[in-house]
Design a protein around this motif. Sequence first.
Motif, PDB file in Angstrom:
ATOM      1  N   ALA A 124       0.833  -1.206   0.000  1.00 54.38           N
ATOM      2  CA  ALA A 124       0.000   0.000   0.000  1.00 54.38           C
ATOM      3  C   ALA A 124       0.864   1.251   0.000  1.00 54.38           C
ATOM      4  O   ALA A 124       0.595   2.222  -0.720  1.00 54.38           O
ATOM      5  CB  ALA A 124      -0.939  -0.006   1.203  1.00 54.38           C
ATOM      6  N   GLU A 125       1.922   1.248   0.798  1.00 55.10           N
ATOM      7  CA  GLU A 125       2.808   2.411   0.879  1.00 55.10           C
ATOM      8  C   GLU A 125       3.492   2.681  -0.456  1.00 55.10           C
ATOM      9  O   GLU A 125       3.572   3.835  -0.915  1.00 55.10           O
ATOM     10  CB  GLU A 125       3.856   2.190   1.962  1.00 55.10           C
ATOM     11  CG  GLU A 125       4.796   3.378   2.150  1.00 55.10           C
ATOM     12  CD  GLU A 125       5.821   3.129   3.239  1.00 55.10           C
ATOM     13  OE1 GLU A 125       6.449   4.107   3.691  1.00 55.10           O
ATOM     14  OE2 GLU A 125       6.002   1.957   3.650  1.00 55.10           O
ATOM     15  N   SER A 126       3.971   1.623  -1.106  1.00 56.08           N
ATOM     16  CA  SER A 126       4.645   1.784  -2.394  1.00 56.08           C
ATOM     17  C   SER A 126       3.698   2.332  -3.447  1.00 56.08           C
ATOM     18  O   SER A 126       4.030   3.264  -4.194  1.00 56.08           O
ATOM     19  CB  SER A 126       5.222   0.436  -2.849  1.00 56.08           C
ATOM     20  OG  SER A 126       5.769   0.526  -4.145  1.00 56.08           O
ATOM     21  N   PHE A 127       2.503   1.776  -3.502  1.00 62.51           N
ATOM     22  CA  PHE A 127       1.516   2.234  -4.483  1.00 62.51           C
ATOM     23  C   PHE A 127       1.124   3.685  -4.206  1.00 62.51           C
ATOM     24  O   PHE A 127       1.057   4.510  -5.120  1.00 62.51           O
ATOM     25  CB  PHE A 127       0.279   1.333  -4.433  1.00 62.51           C
ATOM     26  CG  PHE A 127      -0.841   1.793  -5.330  1.00 62.51           C
ATOM     27  CD1 PHE A 127      -0.786   1.602  -6.702  1.00 62.51           C
ATOM     28  CD2 PHE A 127      -1.961   2.426  -4.799  1.00 62.51           C
ATOM     29  CE1 PHE A 127      -1.808   2.033  -7.522  1.00 62.51           C
ATOM     30  CE2 PHE A 127      -2.991   2.852  -5.601  1.00 62.51           C
ATOM     31  CZ  PHE A 127      -2.916   2.657  -6.975  1.00 62.51           C
ATOM     32  N   ALA A 128       0.867   4.010  -2.955  1.00 66.11           N
ATOM     33  CA  ALA A 128       0.443   5.364  -2.601  1.00 66.11           C
ATOM     34  C   ALA A 128       1.490   6.393  -3.006  1.00 66.11           C
ATOM     35  O   ALA A 128       1.160   7.504  -3.456  1.00 66.11           O
ATOM     36  CB  ALA A 128       0.169   5.452  -1.105  1.00 66.11           C
ATOM     37  N   GLY A 129       2.764   6.040  -2.867  1.00 69.82           N
ATOM     38  CA  GLY A 129       3.815   6.966  -3.260  1.00 69.82           C
ATOM     39  C   GLY A 129       3.767   7.290  -4.739  1.00 69.82           C
ATOM     40  O   GLY A 129       3.900   8.463  -5.139  1.00 69.82           O
ATOM     41  N   ARG A 182       1.913  11.863  -8.723  1.00 71.97           N
ATOM     42  CA  ARG A 182       1.184  12.359  -9.889  1.00 71.97           C
ATOM     43  C   ARG A 182       0.009  13.247  -9.487  1.00 71.97           C
ATOM     44  O   ARG A 182      -0.864  13.538 -10.306  1.00 71.97           O
ATOM     45  CB  ARG A 182       0.720  11.172 -10.733  1.00 71.97           C
ATOM     46  CG  ARG A 182       1.904  10.418 -11.365  1.00 71.97           C
ATOM     47  CD  ARG A 182       1.486   9.044 -11.871  1.00 71.97           C
ATOM     48  NE  ARG A 182       2.561   8.396 -12.614  1.00 71.97           N
ATOM     49  CZ  ARG A 182       3.563   7.699 -12.063  1.00 71.97           C
ATOM     50  NH1 ARG A 182       3.624   7.563 -10.732  1.00 71.97           N
ATOM     51  NH2 ARG A 182       4.492   7.146 -12.820  1.00 71.97           N
ATOM     52  N   GLY A 183      -0.051  13.620  -8.209  1.00 70.53           N
ATOM     53  CA  GLY A 183      -1.090  14.525  -7.758  1.00 70.53           C
ATOM     54  C   GLY A 183      -2.458  13.901  -7.635  1.00 70.53           C
ATOM     55  O   GLY A 183      -3.476  14.606  -7.651  1.00 70.53           O
ATOM     56  N   LEU A 184      -2.517  12.590  -7.473  1.00 67.50           N
ATOM     57  CA  LEU A 184      -3.790  11.877  -7.381  1.00 67.50           C
ATOM     58  C   LEU A 184      -4.008  11.365  -5.961  1.00 67.50           C
ATOM     59  O   LEU A 184      -3.090  11.337  -5.141  1.00 67.50           O
ATOM     60  CB  LEU A 184      -3.797  10.705  -8.372  1.00 67.50           C
ATOM     61  CG  LEU A 184      -3.551  11.079  -9.845  1.00 67.50           C
ATOM     62  CD1 LEU A 184      -3.347   9.832 -10.683  1.00 67.50           C
ATOM     63  CD2 LEU A 184      -4.720  11.906 -10.373  1.00 67.50           C
ATOM     64  N   THR A 185      -5.240  10.946  -5.661  1.00 72.72           N
ATOM     65  CA  THR A 185      -5.605  10.473  -4.323  1.00 72.72           C
ATOM     66  C   THR A 185      -5.502   8.955  -4.263  1.00 72.72           C
ATOM     67  O   THR A 185      -6.208   8.255  -5.004  1.00 72.72           O
ATOM     68  CB  THR A 185      -7.038  10.909  -3.970  1.00 72.72           C
ATOM     69  OG1 THR A 185      -7.131  12.333  -4.037  1.00 72.72           O
ATOM     70  CG2 THR A 185      -7.424  10.432  -2.579  1.00 72.72           C
ATOM     71  N   PRO A 186      -4.642   8.387  -3.394  1.00 80.57           N
ATOM     72  CA  PRO A 186      -4.432   6.940  -3.373  1.00 80.57           C
ATOM     73  C   PRO A 186      -5.357   6.194  -2.414  1.00 80.57           C
ATOM     74  O   PRO A 186      -5.708   6.680  -1.340  1.00 80.57           O
ATOM     75  CB  PRO A 186      -2.986   6.813  -2.904  1.00 80.57           C
ATOM     76  CG  PRO A 186      -2.815   7.979  -1.967  1.00 80.57           C
ATOM     77  CD  PRO A 186      -3.684   9.097  -2.527  1.00 80.57           C
ATOM     78  N   GLY A 187      -5.725   4.996  -2.837  1.00 85.91           N
ATOM     79  CA  GLY A 187      -6.470   4.075  -1.995  1.00 85.91           C
ATOM     80  C   GLY A 187      -6.142   2.662  -2.424  1.00 85.91           C
ATOM     81  O   GLY A 187      -5.400   2.446  -3.393  1.00 85.91           O
TER      82      GLY A 187
END
Length: 562
Positions: free
Chosen positions: A404-409, A414-419
């Motif tokens: 999750a941490e890797s993906f969120a980074g 890219r200025g997007l909201t991660p989930g």
Amino acid sequence: MTRSIHETAVAAVLRGTPVVPGVGYAKSIRPGPRPTIATDAAVIPESERESQLASFQRAAATVADRLGDRAACASGAASEVLAANAAMARDRGWLAAASKLIASGSSANAATAGATDKFATMFTKLGGLMAERVTDLRDVRDRVIAELVGAPEPGVPTPAVPSILLADDLAPADTAGLDPSLILGLATSLGGPTSHTAIIARQLGIPCVVAVAGLDDVPADVDILIDGSTGDITVAPDPAQAEAAVDAHRADAAKVARWAGPGATSDGHRIDVLANVQDGASAQSAASNTAAEGVGLFRTELCFLDRDTEPTVSEQTHIYSEVLDAFAGRKVVIRTLDAGSDKPLRFANHPDEANPALGVRGIRIAAHDSGILDRQLDAIAAAAVTSQAQPWVMAPMIATAAEAESFAGKVRERGLTPGVMIEVPAAALLAEQILTHVEFLSIGTNDLAQYTMAADRQSADLAALTDPWQPAVLHLVARTAAAGTAVTKPVGVCGEAAADPLLACVLAGLGITSLSCAAAAVSSVGAKLASVSLDDCRRAAAAALATADPAAARAAAAAILR
């Protein structure tokens, strides 16, 4: 002498697993016969083998093109299934296996069957999601053989009058072609609540019950009353009682049709009611024809699955922009590529795996080729700029907080909201840790049920285990929702559970903040939520959690909410 079910004067009630709510009453029909498969061992003379090969190649190409054309005209899950079946008819391995048999003297008909048997055996041994492909593969086989022998295309006949369709199972390609104005209900003796057939039936709004014991004994042309809410199939019902059930359902449907949003309980507690979409066409339809407040699941697989090469960033940007533009100014949650297992990518060099359902799929593809994910995120970011939108982006098959941490980074760069999606039980158990890295969670109840219960979601024998009402699954949902509540971050549900109006209320009572479902189910879910209070939902959730099986959980919730 024992009398068959259709010779019995009184009504007989069969029970299965309810999938799509609704009531239908009509005469039964059954699918037509499949083409005869050659079983002879006669060797084709060498002088005729080239023409046999050419006939096979033409038939396979015709079937693939026909399925591909239908995929282009469909949307949502139906489009995905048809595209996947078209890809199967073009699969190099299957084509090569049949060609090899023809070269050794088999007829085109026998080679088609022989190659299919080889792959069906392999898929069955692999189990899980790969085993689900056997029905699809045999459907492709039958269509190719029908083309070879000049027989009509197999599948479900188009009835002259509204009917109830009964079958042992349906190929997804057959389900995708059903007309809801003529098929008033669908019941199968096989399948599970999250099978492709069930998912497409929900998208089409056709009342559906699966895994019905005794259904194979019910013939065509008998009166059938189907209740997709209870799972009851009544054979030869009392006509007056059947008509009364239909009238009551129509009255309920009229109330549903008047619901215009936004999603909320009767006492004003907000629950976003969103739509699942797969492309621009399905998004535009959902935006125009429903009260969906946005998109809770944008499946991005369609532009990848039927490709020999990876779509360019420009191509992806155009597709994503169409969905963002359809819901301009509203919430859009984009799921990154969920491929692998039963949805292999031709260009991704998937490894051979003993159990693909537990192998390299979803976010795990990025570990082998991070460029596919990076380019997809670049395309989403570009679409966000051109559409002046701020989409939320989530990854499938996350199992650890580190993933999750890797993906969120990557998403935040890219200025997007991660989930992330919660489909793996480990992720549900670690929801608190995962939420330290992302801004939202979305629960995919289809895979969560399958992995929690260790049960193939396509198996009729195990349909009760993959029922989203399973208390074990509901406990994992409750744990995940509580983790979100503790840090004031949203937790939604985008699996098929969100399309069940009764279960939607239970999910709201567990603390779920949004529900995303097939467009056809949006109004029924919203209307049901509007008819109950948040306290009702919480009491129903507590009652369901206290039970030991899905039937008891459903009954306990219904006693409070109906």
